[in-house]
Write a protein that holds these residues in place. Sequence first.
Motif, short mmCIF file in Angstrom:
data_model
loop_
_atom_site.label_atom_id
_atom_site.label_comp_id
_atom_site.label_asym_id
_atom_site.label_seq_id
_atom_site.Cartn_x
_atom_site.Cartn_y
_atom_site.Cartn_z
N GLU A 208 27.36 43.02 35.96
CA GLU A 208 27.33 43.11 37.38
C GLU A 208 25.78 42.31 37.75
O GLU A 208 26.31 41.43 38.80
CB GLU A 208 27.28 44.68 37.92
N ARG A 209 24.80 42.41 36.97
CA ARG A 209 23.70 41.49 37.22
C ARG A 209 24.31 40.07 37.29
O ARG A 209 23.65 39.35 38.12
CB ARG A 209 22.64 41.78 36.33
N ASP A 210 24.99 39.65 36.27
CA ASP A 210 25.31 38.31 36.02
C ASP A 210 25.94 38.12 37.18
O ASP A 210 26.15 36.70 37.91
CB ASP A 210 25.91 38.12 34.60
N VAL A 211 27.00 38.81 37.50
CA VAL A 211 27.98 38.50 38.62
C VAL A 211 27.31 38.46 40.04
O VAL A 211 27.56 37.33 40.77
CB VAL A 211 29.12 39.31 38.54
N ALA A 212 26.32 39.55 40.00
CA ALA A 212 25.57 39.26 41.38
C ALA A 212 24.55 38.10 41.75
O ALA A 212 24.61 37.52 42.84
CB ALA A 212 24.88 40.56 41.52
N PHE A 213 24.24 37.70 40.66
CA PHE A 213 23.09 36.63 40.56
C PHE A 213 24.03 35.44 40.90
O PHE A 213 23.75 34.44 41.68
CB PHE A 213 22.31 36.44 38.96
N LEU A 214 25.22 35.26 40.17
CA LEU A 214 25.93 33.96 40.49
C LEU A 214 26.52 33.99 41.70
O LEU A 214 26.60 32.97 42.45
CB LEU A 214 27.03 33.94 39.27
N ALA A 215 26.72 35.22 42.35
CA ALA A 215 27.19 35.19 43.90
C ALA A 215 26.18 34.84 44.73
O ALA A 215 26.48 34.01 45.51
CB ALA A 215 27.70 36.63 44.14
N LEU A 216 25.03 34.97 44.40
CA LEU A 216 23.62 34.83 45.32
C LEU A 216 23.51 33.40 45.04
O LEU A 216 22.97 32.71 46.14
CB LEU A 216 22.50 35.46 44.58
N LYS A 217 23.70 32.69 44.09
CA LYS A 217 23.62 31.31 43.84
C LYS A 217 24.69 30.57 44.70
O LYS A 217 24.88 29.38 45.00
CB LYS A 217 23.75 31.01 42.52
N GLY A 218 25.79 31.25 45.30
CA GLY A 218 26.84 30.88 46.14
C GLY A 218 28.08 30.36 45.43
O GLY A 218 28.89 29.77 45.86
N LEU A 219 28.31 30.87 44.11
CA LEU A 219 29.45 30.56 43.41
C LEU A 219 30.58 31.30 44.07
O LEU A 219 30.56 32.55 44.24
CB LEU A 219 29.18 30.76 41.82
N ASP A 220 31.73 30.70 43.95
CA ASP A 220 32.87 31.88 44.50
C ASP A 220 33.51 32.49 43.34
O ASP A 220 33.01 32.48 42.10
CB ASP A 220 34.08 30.70 45.36
N VAL A 221 34.55 33.45 43.83
CA VAL A 221 35.07 34.26 42.62
C VAL A 221 35.73 33.64 41.57
O VAL A 221 35.48 33.74 40.34
CB VAL A 221 36.09 35.09 43.14
N ALA A 222 36.32 32.34 41.70
CA ALA A 222 37.03 31.45 40.61
C ALA A 222 35.99 31.05 39.64
O ALA A 222 36.34 31.17 38.70
CB ALA A 222 37.80 30.42 41.33
N GLU A 223 34.69 30.32 40.29
CA GLU A 223 33.84 29.90 39.41
C GLU A 223 33.10 31.05 38.67
O GLU A 223 32.92 30.71 37.27
CB GLU A 223 32.98 29.06 40.55
N ILE A 224 33.01 32.04 39.29
CA ILE A 224 32.21 33.13 38.30
C ILE A 224 33.15 33.56 37.32
O ILE A 224 32.89 33.75 36.10
CB ILE A 224 31.93 34.43 39.21
N ALA A 225 34.53 33.62 37.62
CA ALA A 225 35.29 34.01 36.55
C ALA A 225 35.34 32.91 35.41
O ALA A 225 35.44 33.63 34.42
CB ALA A 225 36.73 34.32 37.36
N GLU A 226 35.31 31.83 35.84
CA GLU A 226 35.61 30.79 34.85
C GLU A 226 34.36 30.82 33.86
O GLU A 226 34.44 30.57 32.76
CB GLU A 226 35.65 29.43 35.49
N LEU A 227 33.11 30.91 34.52
CA LEU A 227 31.83 30.81 33.74
C LEU A 227 31.85 32.29 33.03
O LEU A 227 31.12 32.17 31.75
CB LEU A 227 30.67 30.81 34.77
N ARG A 228 32.14 33.20 33.51
CA ARG A 228 31.91 34.48 32.48
C ARG A 228 33.19 34.61 31.54
O ARG A 228 33.25 35.36 30.83
CB ARG A 228 31.95 35.43 33.46
N GLY A 229 34.29 34.00 31.85
CA GLY A 229 35.56 33.94 30.75
C GLY A 229 36.16 35.25 31.34
O GLY A 229 36.60 36.05 30.28
N ALA A 230 36.36 35.50 32.48
CA ALA A 230 36.86 36.85 32.84
C ALA A 230 37.97 36.42 34.09
O ALA A 230 38.05 35.40 34.40
CB ALA A 230 35.77 37.80 33.64
N ALA A 231 38.77 37.38 34.22
CA ALA A 231 39.77 37.41 35.31
C ALA A 231 39.14 37.36 36.44
O ALA A 231 38.21 38.09 36.97
CB ALA A 231 40.89 38.49 34.95
#
Length: 174
Positions: free
Chosen positions: A113-136
Amino acid sequence: MTATIEPRAPDIRSAGRRQTAALSAFLLVQTLGTVFFVGDVIGDLRKDPTSVHFLFEAFVTSALVLGILFGAFALRRTVELLRAQEQALDVARGALSEVIDRQFRSWGLTPAERDVAFLALKGLDVAEIAELRGAAQGTVRAQLTRIYAKAGVSGRAQFAAYFVEDLLGQGVAA
Protein backbone atom coordinates in the motif's frame (compact mmCIF):
# COMPACT_ATOMS: atom_id res chain seq x y z
CA MET A 1 8.90 2.26 0.35
CA THR A 2 10.76 1.18 -2.74
CA ALA A 3 9.85 4.23 -4.82
CA THR A 4 11.94 7.37 -4.49
CA ILE A 5 11.21 11.02 -5.02
CA GLU A 6 12.87 12.20 -8.21
CA PRO A 7 14.01 15.80 -8.58
CA ARG A 8 11.29 17.95 -10.14
CA ALA A 9 13.30 21.14 -10.52
CA PRO A 10 15.48 20.68 -13.59
CA ASP A 11 14.25 24.04 -14.88
CA ILE A 12 15.69 25.84 -11.85
CA ARG A 13 19.00 24.07 -12.21
CA SER A 14 19.28 24.63 -15.94
CA ALA A 15 18.26 28.28 -15.56
CA GLY A 16 20.97 28.68 -12.94
CA ARG A 17 23.53 27.07 -15.20
CA ARG A 18 22.49 29.33 -18.08
CA GLN A 19 22.76 32.40 -15.86
CA THR A 20 26.19 31.34 -14.65
CA ALA A 21 27.36 30.66 -18.20
CA ALA A 22 26.02 34.04 -19.40
CA LEU A 23 27.78 35.88 -16.57
CA SER A 24 30.99 33.98 -17.27
CA ALA A 25 30.84 34.79 -21.00
CA PHE A 26 30.12 38.45 -20.26
CA LEU A 27 33.03 38.57 -17.84
CA LEU A 28 35.35 36.97 -20.41
CA VAL A 29 34.39 39.47 -23.13
CA GLN A 30 34.77 42.33 -20.69
CA THR A 31 38.20 41.05 -19.64
CA LEU A 32 39.35 40.84 -23.26
CA GLY A 33 38.17 44.42 -23.86
CA THR A 34 39.94 45.57 -20.73
CA VAL A 35 43.21 43.94 -21.80
CA PHE A 36 42.97 45.81 -25.13
CA PHE A 37 42.27 49.13 -23.42
CA VAL A 38 45.04 48.64 -20.84
CA GLY A 39 47.51 48.09 -23.69
CA ASP A 40 46.19 51.14 -25.52
CA VAL A 41 46.37 53.31 -22.38
CA ILE A 42 49.96 52.21 -21.74
CA GLY A 43 50.83 53.12 -25.32
CA ASP A 44 49.10 56.53 -24.99
CA LEU A 45 50.84 57.11 -21.65
CA ARG A 46 54.19 57.07 -23.43
CA LYS A 47 53.03 59.56 -26.09
CA ASP A 48 51.05 62.24 -24.25
CA PRO A 49 49.81 61.48 -20.70
CA THR A 50 48.02 64.84 -20.42
CA SER A 51 45.83 64.60 -23.52
CA VAL A 52 42.04 64.39 -23.30
CA HIS A 53 42.18 61.17 -25.35
CA PHE A 54 44.49 59.52 -22.82
CA LEU A 55 42.43 60.68 -19.84
CA PHE A 56 39.21 59.42 -21.43
CA GLU A 57 40.71 56.00 -22.24
CA ALA A 58 42.21 55.75 -18.74
CA PHE A 59 38.78 56.50 -17.28
CA VAL A 60 37.06 53.91 -19.51
CA THR A 61 39.73 51.34 -18.69
CA SER A 62 39.27 51.97 -14.97
CA ALA A 63 35.53 51.53 -15.37
CA LEU A 64 36.11 48.25 -17.22
CA VAL A 65 38.40 46.98 -14.45
CA LEU A 66 35.75 47.87 -11.86
CA GLY A 67 33.15 46.15 -14.04
CA ILE A 68 35.27 42.99 -14.06
CA LEU A 69 35.59 43.08 -10.28
CA PHE A 70 31.84 43.59 -9.82
CA GLY A 71 31.11 40.92 -12.44
CA ALA A 72 33.37 38.43 -10.69
CA PHE A 73 31.67 39.22 -7.40
CA ALA A 74 28.21 38.78 -8.99
CA LEU A 75 29.29 35.49 -10.56
CA ARG A 76 30.60 34.21 -7.25
CA ARG A 77 27.38 35.22 -5.46
CA THR A 78 25.26 33.59 -8.17
CA VAL A 79 27.17 30.32 -7.85
CA GLU A 80 26.89 30.42 -4.05
CA LEU A 81 23.15 31.18 -4.26
CA LEU A 82 22.57 28.32 -6.69
CA ARG A 83 24.43 25.92 -4.41
CA ALA A 84 22.40 27.07 -1.40
CA GLN A 85 19.11 26.73 -3.31
CA GLU A 86 20.03 23.28 -4.54
CA GLN A 87 20.97 22.22 -1.02
CA ALA A 88 17.69 23.62 0.36
CA LEU A 89 15.72 21.75 -2.32
CA ASP A 90 17.52 18.52 -1.46
CA VAL A 91 16.77 19.01 2.25
CA ALA A 92 13.12 19.82 1.50
CA ARG A 93 12.78 16.74 -0.72
CA GLY A 94 14.31 14.55 1.95
CA ALA A 95 12.15 16.08 4.65
CA LEU A 96 8.98 15.63 2.59
CA SER A 97 9.90 12.03 1.90
CA GLU A 98 10.38 11.43 5.62
CA VAL A 99 7.05 13.11 6.45
CA ILE A 100 5.24 10.99 3.87
CA ASP A 101 6.87 7.78 5.08
CA ARG A 102 6.12 8.58 8.73
CA GLN A 103 2.47 9.32 7.90
CA PHE A 104 2.13 6.12 5.89
CA ARG A 105 3.43 4.16 8.89
CA SER A 106 1.05 5.96 11.26
CA TRP A 107 -1.87 5.00 9.02
CA GLY A 108 -0.69 1.41 9.14
CA LEU A 109 -0.21 1.02 5.40
CA THR A 110 1.28 -2.27 4.30
CA PRO A 111 4.50 -2.14 2.22
CA ALA A 112 2.47 -2.74 -0.96
CA GLU A 113 0.00 0.00 0.00
CA ARG A 114 2.91 2.36 0.71
CA ASP A 115 4.29 1.78 -2.77
CA VAL A 116 0.89 2.32 -4.37
CA ALA A 117 0.21 5.40 -2.24
CA PHE A 118 3.58 6.90 -3.09
CA LEU A 119 3.07 6.31 -6.80
CA ALA A 120 -0.40 7.88 -6.55
CA LEU A 121 1.14 10.93 -4.83
CA LYS A 122 3.59 11.21 -7.71
CA GLY A 123 0.60 11.49 -10.05
CA LEU A 124 0.58 8.08 -11.72
CA ASP A 125 -2.83 6.77 -12.71
CA VAL A 126 -4.20 3.30 -11.89
CA ALA A 127 -3.01 1.75 -15.18
CA GLU A 128 0.53 3.11 -14.74
CA ILE A 129 0.72 1.94 -11.14
CA ALA A 130 -0.57 -1.51 -12.12
CA GLU A 131 2.00 -1.77 -14.91
CA LEU A 132 4.88 -0.69 -12.68
CA ARG A 133 3.89 -3.08 -9.92
CA GLY A 134 2.98 -5.96 -12.21
CA ALA A 135 -0.49 -6.07 -10.70
CA ALA A 136 -4.02 -6.00 -12.04
CA GLN A 137 -5.74 -2.63 -12.22
CA GLY A 138 -8.50 -3.97 -9.99
CA THR A 139 -5.91 -4.81 -7.33
CA VAL A 140 -4.50 -1.29 -7.48
CA ARG A 141 -8.00 0.22 -7.25
CA ALA A 142 -8.73 -1.93 -4.19
CA GLN A 143 -5.42 -0.90 -2.60
CA LEU A 144 -6.17 2.78 -3.27
CA THR A 145 -9.62 2.37 -1.68
CA ARG A 146 -8.02 0.86 1.46
CA ILE A 147 -5.35 3.59 1.50
CA TYR A 148 -7.97 6.37 1.29
CA ALA A 149 -10.02 4.71 4.05
CA LYS A 150 -6.99 4.41 6.34
CA ALA A 151 -6.08 8.04 5.61
CA GLY A 152 -9.65 9.20 6.23
CA VAL A 153 -9.99 10.87 2.84
CA SER A 154 -12.49 10.38 0.05
CA GLY A 155 -10.14 10.23 -2.93
CA ARG A 156 -6.89 11.07 -4.64
CA ALA A 157 -7.32 14.86 -4.48
CA GLN A 158 -7.86 14.88 -0.71
CA PHE A 159 -5.05 12.36 -0.30
CA ALA A 160 -2.57 14.62 -2.12
CA ALA A 161 -3.93 17.72 -0.39
CA TYR A 162 -3.19 16.12 2.98
CA PHE A 163 0.55 16.45 2.28
CA VAL A 164 0.45 19.69 0.29
CA GLU A 165 -1.42 21.51 3.05
CA ASP A 166 1.58 21.36 5.37
CA LEU A 167 3.89 22.69 2.64
CA LEU A 168 1.63 25.68 2.00
CA GLY A 169 1.49 26.72 5.64
CA GLN A 170 -1.50 28.96 6.28
CA GLY A 171 -2.75 28.65 2.72
CA VAL A 172 -4.36 31.38 0.67
CA ALA A 173 -6.19 34.17 2.46
CA ALA A 174 -9.81 34.62 1.38
